[in-house]
Scaffold this active site. Structure first.
Site, short mmCIF file in Angstrom:
data_model
loop_
_atom_site.label_atom_id
_atom_site.label_comp_id
_atom_site.label_asym_id
_atom_site.label_seq_id
_atom_site.Cartn_x
_atom_site.Cartn_y
_atom_site.Cartn_z
N SER A 135 0.81 -1.21 0.00
CA SER A 135 0.00 0.00 0.00
C SER A 135 0.85 1.27 0.00
O SER A 135 0.42 2.30 -0.51
CB SER A 135 -0.94 0.01 1.22
OG SER A 135 -1.86 -1.07 1.14
N GLU A 245 -6.77 0.16 -13.42
CA GLU A 245 -6.40 -0.87 -12.44
C GLU A 245 -7.59 -1.21 -11.56
O GLU A 245 -7.94 -2.37 -11.34
CB GLU A 245 -5.25 -0.35 -11.59
CG GLU A 245 -4.77 -1.34 -10.55
CD GLU A 245 -3.49 -2.05 -10.95
OE1 GLU A 245 -3.33 -3.19 -10.52
OE2 GLU A 245 -2.69 -1.46 -11.67
N GLN A 344 -22.75 -21.15 0.33
CA GLN A 344 -23.64 -21.50 1.42
C GLN A 344 -24.92 -22.14 0.90
O GLN A 344 -25.44 -23.10 1.48
CB GLN A 344 -23.97 -20.25 2.25
CG GLN A 344 -24.70 -20.54 3.56
CD GLN A 344 -23.80 -21.19 4.59
OE1 GLN A 344 -22.59 -21.16 4.47
NE2 GLN A 344 -24.41 -21.78 5.61
#
Length: 414
Positions: A135, A245, A344
């Protein structure tokens, strides 16, 4: 089939059909080979996309593109995303690296690098992340020193998608050791044959078959004509590259999540429990409803951000950073949540390799992390919001609508 086209032009609707046809033709065995790590890179996919002129959709026709808007590229990326994050990244890399070349490259660089990646003749990769951190991009420690008409580059980058197989890399290096990061970096194109070493190919939870690697530069000599943009002007290029991006990540995540959810919807109509299809139970059908609502919301946000990017390209005084950051954060979070819900609904069989849900889930886990983590996206959003609130406003002063608005003495802030 739970996509919608209400925000798209007729040309974009037709593009969706075109990309859907392409996606149908992708050999499922390629996906299986990638997941078994039997390929270094999905070259056949890239070549097939190039043959259909589906790469670099936004770029000028003279380089092989179609000169389409950002919104059209989002349509294409959603459909490509149905194949998973790996092929989505392979497809999007042309847009990402191509953005730097198209906006900041010289004519020679466009001919040598942009045109070949759009035609599928060369493979590009970008080097942003370093072992010391992801980052903190402007803390880059890779260095480039000028000697005559060449730059000597030393450093390393990791988690490079396509790093093992790429023909060239777009990387950033520190060219001013004394300036702060946002004024010290310069962008370069570095060809692998210049001496780039692939030191590590990572074993990943998902996103396999992409040759994701750590690459090392040890006294790599790069001619000055391979420098992109202004000296120490890398921040401008980086910020521009973050538009494709992050938008491609957002749109691709919607496609991947949609694919998983459609499997779950079909399954819920056929699987029975207590004598009824499980879609009859609120515990299932409300999950479907909530997921579809969130995917529709994510898609609308992605198209809004793409519209802002289109406005920027047209020269309008807009900064799409907040909307792009929102789109990436929201769409990838929703994508991750949706794939989990799909698993699920399928229950135990979803945890096996009988269905592709488990692969899509492993792929999708990367989406909230890469191209700027979603925590960083929230940091950018709040920064832009507070900056906007500090500007002169034409909005109504709603505080004065309170019954006792005039009691300034009661408005204590410290």
């Amino acid at each position: 089939m739970i996509e919608n086209d209400f925000l798209n032009t007729p040309e974009e609707v037709e593009l969706r059909r075109e990309v859907k046809d392409f996606v149908k033709d992708v050999n499922p065995e390629l996906l299986r080979k990638m997941d078994r790590n039997e390929v270094d890179y999905p070259f056949e996919f890239l070549h097939q996309a190039a043959e259909r002129k589906l790469l670099g959709l936004r770029f000028p026709k003279k380089y092989g593109g179609r000169e389409l808007p950002w919104t059209a590229e989002m349509v294409a990326l959603e459909e490509i995303g149905v194949l998973g994050m790996g092929l989505g990244c392979s497809y999007a890399m042309v847009s990402i690296v191509g953005e730097a070349l198209n906006k900041f490259g010289t004519e020679w660089q466009k001919e040598k690098f942009l045109k070949p990646i759009i035609k599928g003749e060369k493979l590009s990769a970008e080097g942003l992340t370093e072992p010391r951190g992801g980052s903190d991009f402007f803390g880059t420690t890779t260095k480039a020193e000028k000697k005559g008409n060449k730059w000597i580059i030393n450093g390393e980058k990791r988690f490079i998608a396509g790093g093992k197989a790429a023909d060239f890399y777009l990387i950033y290096a520190r060219t001013d050791p004394n300036a702060p990061g946002h004024k010290a970096l310069t962008a370069f194109i570095v060809e692998k044959e210049m001496g780039v070493k692939v030191e590590e190919v990572y074993n990943l939870l998902g996103f396999r078959g992409m040759g994701t690697a750590r690459i090392v530069f040890k006294n790599v000599e790069v001619p000055d004509e391979y420098r992109i943009g202004e000296l120490n002007g890398g921040a401008v290029i980086f910020n521009r590259m973050m538009i494709p991006e992050r938008l491609t990540s957002a749109a691709g995540a919607i496609g991947t999540a949609r694919a998983a959810l459609e499997i779950a919807i079909k399954y819920s109509t056929m699987r029975k429990a207590f004598g009824l299809p499980i879609r009859s139970f609120q515990a299932v059908n409300f999950k479907i409803a909530e997921s579809v609502m969130k995917l529709d919301a994510a898609r609308a946000l992605v198209y809004t951000a793409a519209k802002a990017a289109d406005a920027l390209d047209k020269g309008m005084p807009v900064d799409p950073r907040r909307l792009v950051s929102e789109a990436k954060c929201f769409a990838t979070d929703v994508g991750w949540e949706t794939v989990n819900i799909a698993m699920q609904i399928l229950g135990g069989i979803g945890y096996t390799q009988v269905y592709p849900i488990e692969r899509l889930l492993r792929d999708m886990r990367l989406a909230p992390i890469w191209t700027g983590s979603n925590e960083i996206m929230k940091l950018l959003v709040q920064h832009e919001v507070y900056k906007m609130m500090g500007m002169p406003s034409r909005d109504r002063d709603v505080e004065m609508d309170a019954m006792e608005w005039y009691k300034e003495v009661e408005k204590v802030y410290e």
